[in-house]
Write a protein that holds these residues in place. Structure first.
Motif, PDB file in Angstrom:
ATOM      1  N   ASP A  10     -15.356 -25.319  -1.664  1.00  0.00           N
ATOM      2  CA  ASP A  10     -15.854 -25.480  -0.491  1.00  0.00           C
ATOM      3  C   ASP A  10     -16.173 -26.959  -0.218  1.00  0.00           C
ATOM      4  O   ASP A  10     -17.131 -27.605  -0.699  1.00  0.00           O
ATOM      5  CB  ASP A  10     -16.952 -24.916  -0.086  1.00  0.00           C
ATOM      6  CG  ASP A  10     -17.747 -24.990   1.219  1.00  0.00           C
ATOM      7  OD1 ASP A  10     -16.734 -25.667   2.165  1.00  0.00           O
ATOM      8  OD2 ASP A  10     -18.652 -24.560   1.616  1.00  0.00           O
ATOM      9  N   SER A  52     -16.538 -28.341   2.697  1.00  0.00           N
ATOM     10  CA  SER A  52     -16.859 -28.645   4.124  1.00  0.00           C
ATOM     11  C   SER A  52     -18.069 -29.516   4.557  1.00  0.00           C
ATOM     12  O   SER A  52     -18.181 -29.991   5.513  1.00  0.00           O
ATOM     13  CB  SER A  52     -17.107 -27.096   5.132  1.00  0.00           C
ATOM     14  OG  SER A  52     -18.054 -26.461   4.015  1.00  0.00           O
ATOM     15  N   LYS A  53     -18.882 -29.489   3.474  1.00  0.00           N
ATOM     16  CA  LYS A  53     -20.278 -30.320   3.716  1.00  0.00           C
ATOM     17  C   LYS A  53     -20.231 -31.751   3.218  1.00  0.00           C
ATOM     18  O   LYS A  53     -20.952 -32.363   3.622  1.00  0.00           O
ATOM     19  CB  LYS A  53     -21.248 -29.587   2.573  1.00  0.00           C
ATOM     20  CG  LYS A  53     -21.770 -28.378   3.182  1.00  0.00           C
ATOM     21  CD  LYS A  53     -22.922 -27.906   2.371  1.00  0.00           C
ATOM     22  CE  LYS A  53     -23.412 -26.408   2.811  1.00  0.00           C
ATOM     23  NZ  LYS A  53     -22.321 -25.369   3.071  1.00  0.00           N
ATOM     24  N   LEU A  54     -18.979 -32.273   2.562  1.00  0.00           N
ATOM     25  CA  LEU A  54     -18.491 -33.475   2.265  1.00  0.00           C
ATOM     26  C   LEU A  54     -18.394 -34.465   3.485  1.00  0.00           C
ATOM     27  O   LEU A  54     -17.546 -34.125   4.634  1.00  0.00           O
ATOM     28  CB  LEU A  54     -17.333 -33.764   1.286  1.00  0.00           C
ATOM     29  CG  LEU A  54     -17.523 -33.143   0.080  1.00  0.00           C
ATOM     30  CD1 LEU A  54     -16.304 -33.455  -0.631  1.00  0.00           C
ATOM     31  CD2 LEU A  54     -18.665 -33.686  -0.617  1.00  0.00           C
ATOM     32  N   SER A  55     -18.932 -35.682   3.475  1.00  0.00           N
ATOM     33  CA  SER A  55     -18.537 -36.596   4.846  1.00  0.00           C
ATOM     34  C   SER A  55     -16.961 -37.053   4.494  1.00  0.00           C
ATOM     35  O   SER A  55     -16.540 -36.905   3.460  1.00  0.00           O
ATOM     36  CB  SER A  55     -19.474 -37.712   4.579  1.00  0.00           C
ATOM     37  OG  SER A  55     -19.079 -38.617   3.371  1.00  0.00           O
ATOM     38  N   GLU A  56     -16.450 -37.679   5.527  1.00  0.00           N
ATOM     39  CA  GLU A  56     -15.156 -38.069   5.485  1.00  0.00           C
ATOM     40  C   GLU A  56     -15.176 -39.091   4.547  1.00  0.00           C
ATOM     41  O   GLU A  56     -14.187 -39.298   3.636  1.00  0.00           O
ATOM     42  CB  GLU A  56     -14.744 -38.925   6.824  1.00  0.00           C
ATOM     43  CG  GLU A  56     -14.496 -37.808   7.822  1.00  0.00           C
ATOM     44  CD  GLU A  56     -13.806 -38.194   8.983  1.00  0.00           C
ATOM     45  OE1 GLU A  56     -12.879 -39.342   9.026  1.00  0.00           O
ATOM     46  OE2 GLU A  56     -13.659 -37.701   9.966  1.00  0.00           O
ATOM     47  N   ASN A  90     -16.758 -39.204   1.539  1.00  0.00           N
ATOM     48  CA  ASN A  90     -16.926 -38.350   0.269  1.00  0.00           C
ATOM     49  C   ASN A  90     -15.495 -37.729   0.200  1.00  0.00           C
ATOM     50  O   ASN A  90     -15.255 -37.631  -1.253  1.00  0.00           O
ATOM     51  CB  ASN A  90     -17.794 -37.483   0.241  1.00  0.00           C
ATOM     52  CG  ASN A  90     -19.239 -38.005  -0.067  1.00  0.00           C
ATOM     53  OD1 ASN A  90     -19.533 -39.365  -0.448  1.00  0.00           O
ATOM     54  ND2 ASN A  90     -20.548 -37.653   0.442  1.00  0.00           N
ATOM     55  N   GLU A 148      -9.312 -28.715   3.555  1.00  0.00           N
ATOM     56  CA  GLU A 148     -10.446 -29.125   4.383  1.00  0.00           C
ATOM     57  C   GLU A 148      -9.862 -30.115   5.474  1.00  0.00           C
ATOM     58  O   GLU A 148     -10.484 -30.233   6.768  1.00  0.00           O
ATOM     59  CB  GLU A 148     -11.564 -29.867   3.683  1.00  0.00           C
ATOM     60  CG  GLU A 148     -12.531 -30.301   4.238  1.00  0.00           C
ATOM     61  CD  GLU A 148     -13.287 -29.171   5.021  1.00  0.00           C
ATOM     62  OE1 GLU A 148     -13.980 -29.754   6.009  1.00  0.00           O
ATOM     63  OE2 GLU A 148     -13.412 -28.043   4.597  1.00  0.00           O
ATOM     64  N   ARG A 204     -10.246 -30.309   9.820  1.00  0.00           N
ATOM     65  CA  ARG A 204     -10.788 -31.277  10.357  1.00  0.00           C
ATOM     66  C   ARG A 204      -9.912 -31.905  11.487  1.00  0.00           C
ATOM     67  O   ARG A 204     -10.154 -32.228  12.527  1.00  0.00           O
ATOM     68  CB  ARG A 204     -11.343 -32.385   9.553  1.00  0.00           C
ATOM     69  CG  ARG A 204     -12.448 -31.717   8.649  1.00  0.00           C
ATOM     70  CD  ARG A 204     -13.194 -32.617   8.057  1.00  0.00           C
ATOM     71  NE  ARG A 204     -13.961 -32.265   7.001  1.00  0.00           N
ATOM     72  CZ  ARG A 204     -15.182 -33.025   6.172  1.00  0.00           C
ATOM     73  NH1 ARG A 204     -15.319 -34.292   6.382  1.00  0.00           N
ATOM     74  NH2 ARG A 204     -16.072 -32.256   5.318  1.00  0.00           N
TER      75      ARG A 204
END
Length: 797
Positions: free
Chosen positions: A32, A34-38, A40, A71, A75
């Motif tokens: 997962d 999904s919690k990473l910033s662009e 990262n 991911e 986005r």
């Protein structure tokens, strides 16, 4: 081991392999991001790239790489990739050709594979069906790559050299196979390494793979230079051929693939041209003209095989039904056709280089592909490209209803019933897609529908962007679309159109209704048409309306093999017997196998010259890039070398030697291609004094190639020995050995060679045919001997 058992074992092995891919997909889905910033996400991508630099394999990072792409897709496109798409991407990374049904998302699937392979920095090319798709897909999928730190570009045929070079240097490049092949040929005429367009071929994903690597595999890509040859007698010859009567002066072979003179026709031609013996040595050029003119007159039909637009002959692609851009028949036939239509001969030029699509695609170190119809050609694909084919299950089961063929005794009855069916269905609002076999047929059908007050969109011209937009609307309420062929149309047909307006109503009507007006020679083409309905679990239906007068049935004599009891006289009602439908399917399988066998034989012929071309280009590349020392002048004539060294200096002399060498390699190779092309015409002969044509071809080309290397070397030395040893002499030499000031590219439809081979392997055209078709080998051998004598004369002097 039987073929059935082999296929059963292969199917079981394929299922087992697919199951292993599904397990990898499960591991990908666990990750997962999904919690990473662009930022990262980009850092993670950079981390994976560094792992490859440190010696890790792509397989080591595959799970994380695909999870990153999944991911990024969410986005950028607000889509969640299906498990089947990810499994298909794994298969392509493993070097498979995957079969995914229409509407299953092949364009997105390729992004996963391309990203992983693009991380190496060595480049990944996605070979699309046309320029429009290359630009569209790069723009559509580009933001995904960019989010993960990879560069993406696309190549168009009309781009300038610098823009192309920058696109090829990207990590991911979308380009058609033909444009990439033409650019490769241009690079092999380049004199300056700084002007090379492409970099070494690394990995390619072939979209619409079966169309490109099977249907069009044998099409040679040609680059030519020079002007029009005005020294010809074509106009006189064509006027003579136009006076001949079918069945009296000429006939066709049993497969209607070639035309030949009868004895009466031969006498008539000789009388009209004022010669005693058409087969005399001095008439070999005229003999070829007669053969080409007869083929253009008897075999090529206007508005079926070609159209005339703005005083130019434009070939119609037999598989897509659209105008084939930059495509020619072999020059002799093309010129004959231009003479037939009185448009002026524009096709003459000296071929400087050529390569078949098949040979070009084999230049890539790693290959994968995707298409909606590949399993029927799996064996051929494996043999020619060492590619295994894998069928990917649909995300949602297909519920399309494929109805049996409706068969009529004659075309008039077929069209009458077809129009009635369209009127009936159109009245309900159910969208209709009608696939025809030719431009002429599509326009005829559109005219008949117009008489019935039904407006329809007709797709039979070369405008990919416009066509894609029309196809997108083909699923809307009340739409009637007539298309010559659906291969490579480049757009998905959603019920209700892109915005899915009135979707529920169209679903209740039964979805998209696809009608075929003819069976094609290839089962895959029929399947491509059917596959436009029933996407992603949508309802849909398909049916073919055919007649005993259709080209496939007449050409292959299905009507003649039908028992009298089931072959009634003309009637308006459809024929009830299923035996006819079974015969049609049987002939399709036979013809598909026959065409595969012919492509196999053609590959044996072309591979001989392809191997020679590879060696010549390899040496040329070494000279251009300075990777292998080139000092022939110093070895062969040290006196001239010393004088030029004093005059020019080491660097300038090296550049001059390189230019002289490259020019003579290119010029001699062009001579070699011309000689082998004439020799190849000789395969029209069934028997050459009891010898095998392929063996004769090998012997003659080997003889020519054996002399070629020495011939090039002698020409290089002669240029230096005959020049004036002064700055003025150097300038004169440089002016003479420049690269071509202008070149043009085109594709050659080499089916004429294929047609001739069909006579050799599958049928007999009679004594007169063998006499006429055999004659070109005489001309070919004369050309070969002339080439060899030219070299020998050079050696003596």
């Amino acid at each position: 081991m039987s073929t059935v058992l082999i296929k059963a074992l292969e199917k079981r092995s394929s299922r087992s392999e697919y199951s292993s891919y599904k397990k990898i997909v499960e591991q990908i889905n666990v990750i997962d991001f999904s919690k990473l910033s662009e930022g990262n996400l980009l850092n993670k991508s950079t981390e994976l790239k560094n792992k490859l630099l440190q010696g890790h394999s792509m397989d080591d990072i595959l799970i994380e790489a695909f999870a990153l792409v999944k991911e990024a897709v969410k986005r950028v496109l607000a889509l969640t990739a299906y498990d089947e798409q990810i499994a298909a991407a794994i298969a392509m990374h493993k070097g498979k050709l995957i079969e995914m049904q229409t509407g299953e998302g092949k364009t997105l699937t390729a992004v996963f594979t391309a990203y992983l392979n693009g991380l190496t920095g060595d480049g990944c090319q996605i070979l699309t069906f046309n320029d429009y798709l290359a630009k569209r897909d790069a723009g559509w999928m580009g933001p995904i790559y960019k989010m993960l730190g990879l560069t993406v570009g696309y190549v168009q045929d009309t781009m300038n050299i610098e823009d192309k070079r920058q696109a090829y240097l990207c990590d991911i490049t979308y380009v058609t196979a033909k444009v990439a092949g033409f650019d490769y040929l241009r690079d092999n005429l380049c004199y300056d390494k700084n002007k090379l367009i492409e970099r070494p071929f690394n990995f390619a994903i072939v979209d619409e793979a079966d169309s490109i690597i099977v249907d069009e595999a044998r099409i040679p890509l040609v680059i030519a230079a020079g002007g029009v040859d005005n020294d010809n007698t074509l106009y006189i010859t064509m006027e003579a051929i136009k006076k001949l009567k079918p069945k009296v002066h000429y006939d066709k072979d049993e497969y209607e693939k070639n035309a030949f003179l009868t004895e009466a026709g031969l006498n008539a031609v000789e009388n009209m041209l004022g010669i005693e013996n058409l087969y005399a040595e001095e008439n070999y050029k005229l003999l070829n003209e007669v053969h080409n003119c007869l083929y253009a007159m008897a075999m090529l039909k206007k508005d079926v095989d070609y159209i005339v637009k703005d005083n130019i002959i434009e070939m119609v692609d037999e598989f897509t039904g659209r105008v084939a851009e930059n495509r020619h028949w072999p020059d002799g036939i093309q010129a004959a056709l231009e003479t037939k239509e009185k448009v002026g001969i524009n096709s003459k030029g000296r071929i400087m280089s050529q390569i078949t699509l098949q040979s070009f695609i084999c230049l890539y170190k790693k290959l994968a592909g995707m298409t909606a119809t590949a399993m029927d050609s799996a064996e051929e694909i494996r043999e020619f490209y060492n590619l295994e084919t894998m069928a990917i299950p649909s995300h949602t089961p297909c519920i399309r209803e494929d109805y049996g063929d409706v068969i009529f005794t004659h075309k008039e009855a077929k069209y009458k019933a077809l129009v009635a069916e369209i009127i009936k269905i159109h009245a309900t609002g159910q969208p209709l897609l009608i696939g025809t076999c030719s431009v002429k047929e599509s326009e005829y059908l559109a005219e008949e529908l117009k008489k019935a007050d039904i407006n329809c969109n007709v797709l039979n011209a070369k405008n990919d962007e416009l066509e894609a937009n029309i196809i997108e609307q083909a699923g809307t309420l009340g739409a009637v679309t007539v298309s010559t062929n659906m291969a490579g149309r480049g757009a998905d047909i959603k019920l209700g159109g892109p915005k899915e307006i009135d979707r529920d109503k169209i679903v209740t009507l039964g979805g998209l209704y696809v009608i075929g007006t003819n069976r094609h020679e290839s089962l895959r083409i029929d399947k491509q048409l059917r596959g436009r309905a029933g996407r992603q679990g949508d309802p849909g239906m398909s049916r073919f309306f055919i007649s005993l007068e259709d080209d496939l049935i007449k050409q292959y004599g299905i009507d003649r093999v039908l028992p009298q009891i089931i072959r009634p006289k003309n009637q308006d009602e459809p024929l009830p017997s299923q035996r006819i439908a079974k015969k049609v399917s049987q002939v399709q399988r036979i013809v598909q196998g026959q065409n595969s066998d012919l492509r196999r034989v053609l590959w044996q012929y072309s591979s001989i010259v392809e191997n020679q071309r590879f060696q010549v280009y390899k040496r040329r590349c070494e000279i251009l890039l300075d990777t292998n020392p080139f000092n022939i002048l110093e070895e062969k004539n040290p006196k001239i070398y010393e004088e030029l060294f004093e005059l020019l200096g080491a660097e300038a002399l090296k550049d001059l030697e390189k230019q002289v060498a490259l020019y003579n390699i290119d010029d001699s190779w062009a001579d070699f291609l011309a000689a082998t092309a004439t020799l190849q015409e000789g395969i029209n002969l069934k028997v050459i004094g009891g010898k095998q044509p392929l063996q004769e071809y090998k012997i003659e080309t080997a003889k020519m190639y054996e002399q070629l290397q020495q011939y090039i070397q002698d020409r290089i030395i002669q240029d230096f020995e005959t020049m004036e040893l002064s700055m003025e002499g150097v300038s004169e030499l440089k002016a003479r050995i420049k690269p071509p000031s202008s070149t043009w590219t085109y594709l050659v439809k080499d089916n004429t060679i294929l047609d001739a081979l069909s006579l050799i392997f599958f049928g007999s055209a009679g004594t007169s045919a063998a006499y006429l078709l055999g004659a070109p080998i005489v001309a070919a051998i004369l050309v070969v001997e002339s080439f060899v004598q030219k070299i020998k004369h050079k050696e003596k002097n």
